[in-house]
Motif scaffolding. Structure first.
Motif: not given
Ligand SMILES: Nc1ncnc2c1ncn2[C@@H]1O[C@H](COP(=O)(O)OP(=O)(O)O)[C@@H](O)[C@H]1O
Ligand SMILES: Cc1ncc(C[n+]2csc(CCOP(=O)(O)OP(=O)(O)O)c2C)c(N)n1
Ligand SMILES: [Mg+2]
Length: 329
Positions: A159-166, A199-205, A267-271, A289-294
């Motif tokens: 899904l599009r949404t599904g992020g978490a802090d970090g 991939r288990p790391e993916i939260l939203a796309m 992708t989820r925090p802590g990876i 590219t990782a451009m930033g974080s939530l």
């Protein structure tokens, strides 16, 4: 190429609807399966899907809005299908079947339309989907609009949404300057989307069509904001070329031009982002590219907090980017 003609024998009303449908079948070739799975009945009859979920999307291609005379007819046909494939890619899905609704003037060139269809058919074969049918309708002379509806499938759609802090924010490829050519010659990121979805790391796309500045806010859950390091944004060479002409910063083009048809995902925090990127590089040649974080958004102070901010907390290009029916102020 200009789609309309002055020639009396190259126009759609030289052959009429029935002959046009016979021609369309010919142009589609192997991309249109045999009757009744393909053209010829009230609906196409499709086999049941193999995966758990069906995906359904459509997108259109409108003369002067999504393409102009700088596009070849075959690029225009392929673009319509690829715009839809990019949406299936953004869910981590596999494309299956499509129908196409065409609405155009009687002065549309038959030669142009034949190349539109063969371009689309070639693209369908390349990405393994069928064009099972459609519809034609006469509209005003000088007009052309086509809408393709695409069915796909996925076991684990993202899904599009599904992020978490970090959580990390990533983009595939590079962004900006699409009008210089990429809006026609892009490759929908189907294998990439399928790989990411597993991939288990993916939260939203999602895919980037309206520009990062319009599309990234669509992914951010309430109470969070995206903190982007501008120096990390993957600015394309085309964005730099566009910046030379416009006098604006290349990174502004990367945020606002749109039609990047790249994957934007979280992708989820802590990876370990380096490990994740290394895994991607083993599969794919273009950059990731990782451009930033939530991070958690500051409490609202009169107005809602910005959804996308820079490292200094200042809002980044809010409200810019592509929008149909943009409110004129
Ligand atoms: N004319 C419409 N009728 C019904 N739903 C629509 C219409 N236009 C857009 N939507 C829906 O609105 C949602 C957001 O669309 P949008 O952000 O434009 O997606 P995209 O940019 O990928 O095409 C989607 O679920 C889409 O299906
Ligand atoms: C002639 C022409 N003018 C302008 C553009 C730029 N452009 C047209 S549509 C668009 C945004 C994406 O299209 P949209 O219909 O919003 O796709 P969706 O977001 O629904 O996938 C952009 C940047 C173009 N490609 N061609
Ligand atoms: Mg859009």
């Amino acid at each position: 190429m200009f789609p309309f003609t002055e020639s009396a024998v190259d126009r759609l009303d030289h052959i009429g609807e029935k002959q046009l449908l016979r021609f369309i079948q010919e142009w589609l070739g192997a991309a249109n399966p045999p009757y009744p799975r393909g053209m010829g009945d009230d609906t196409a009859i499709l086999p049941p899907p193999k995966r758990k979920h069906l995906l359904l999307t459509n997108d259109s291609l409108v003369w002067k809005r999504h393409f102009d005379e700088t596009a070849s007819a075959s690029q225009a046909g392929a673009k319509l299908l690829k715009r839809n494939l990019s949406d299936i890619a953004a869910m981590g899905g596999h494309p299956l079947h499509a129908v196409l609704a065409l609405s155009c003037g009687a002065d549309l060139s038959l030669k142009w339309l034949s190349e539109f269809f063969t371009g689309m058919a070639e693209c369908a074969q390349q990405y393994g989907c069928e064009i099972n049918g459609g519809d034609v309708s006469q509209a005003e002379p000088g007009s052309f609009g086509a809408t393709l509806t695409l069915l796909g499938e996925a076991d684990q759609p993202v899904l599009r949404t599904g992020g978490a802090d970090g959580a990390w924010i990533w983009a595939s490829g590079s962004l900006g300057g699409s009008i210089l050519g990429h809006h026609l010659d892009f490759q929908p990121r189907l294998s990439e989307g399928q790989w990411l979805a597993a991939r288990p790391e993916i939260l939203a796309m999602m895919d980037i069509t309206d520009g990062l500045s319009q599309d990234l806010p669509k992914m951010i859950p309430d109470g969070l904001q995206a903190r982007i390091d501008l120096s990390l944004v993957p600015v394309s060479d085309a964005a730099r070329a566009a910046a030379q002409d416009s006098g604006k910063p290349a990174v502004l083009h990367a945020f606002t031009d749109g039609e990047d048809y790249e994957l934007l995902f979280i992708t989820r925090p802590g990876i370990d982002p380096q490990e994740f990127e290394a895994a991607w590089r083993k599969q794919f040649n273009h950059p990731l590219t990782a451009m930033g974080s939530l991070c958690s958004a500051p409490p609202p102070n009169g107005s809602a907090p910005s959804k996308v901010v820079g490292l200094d907390g200042g809002n980044l290009f809010e409200g810019e980017g592509f929008e149909h029916f943009r409110i004129q102020r």
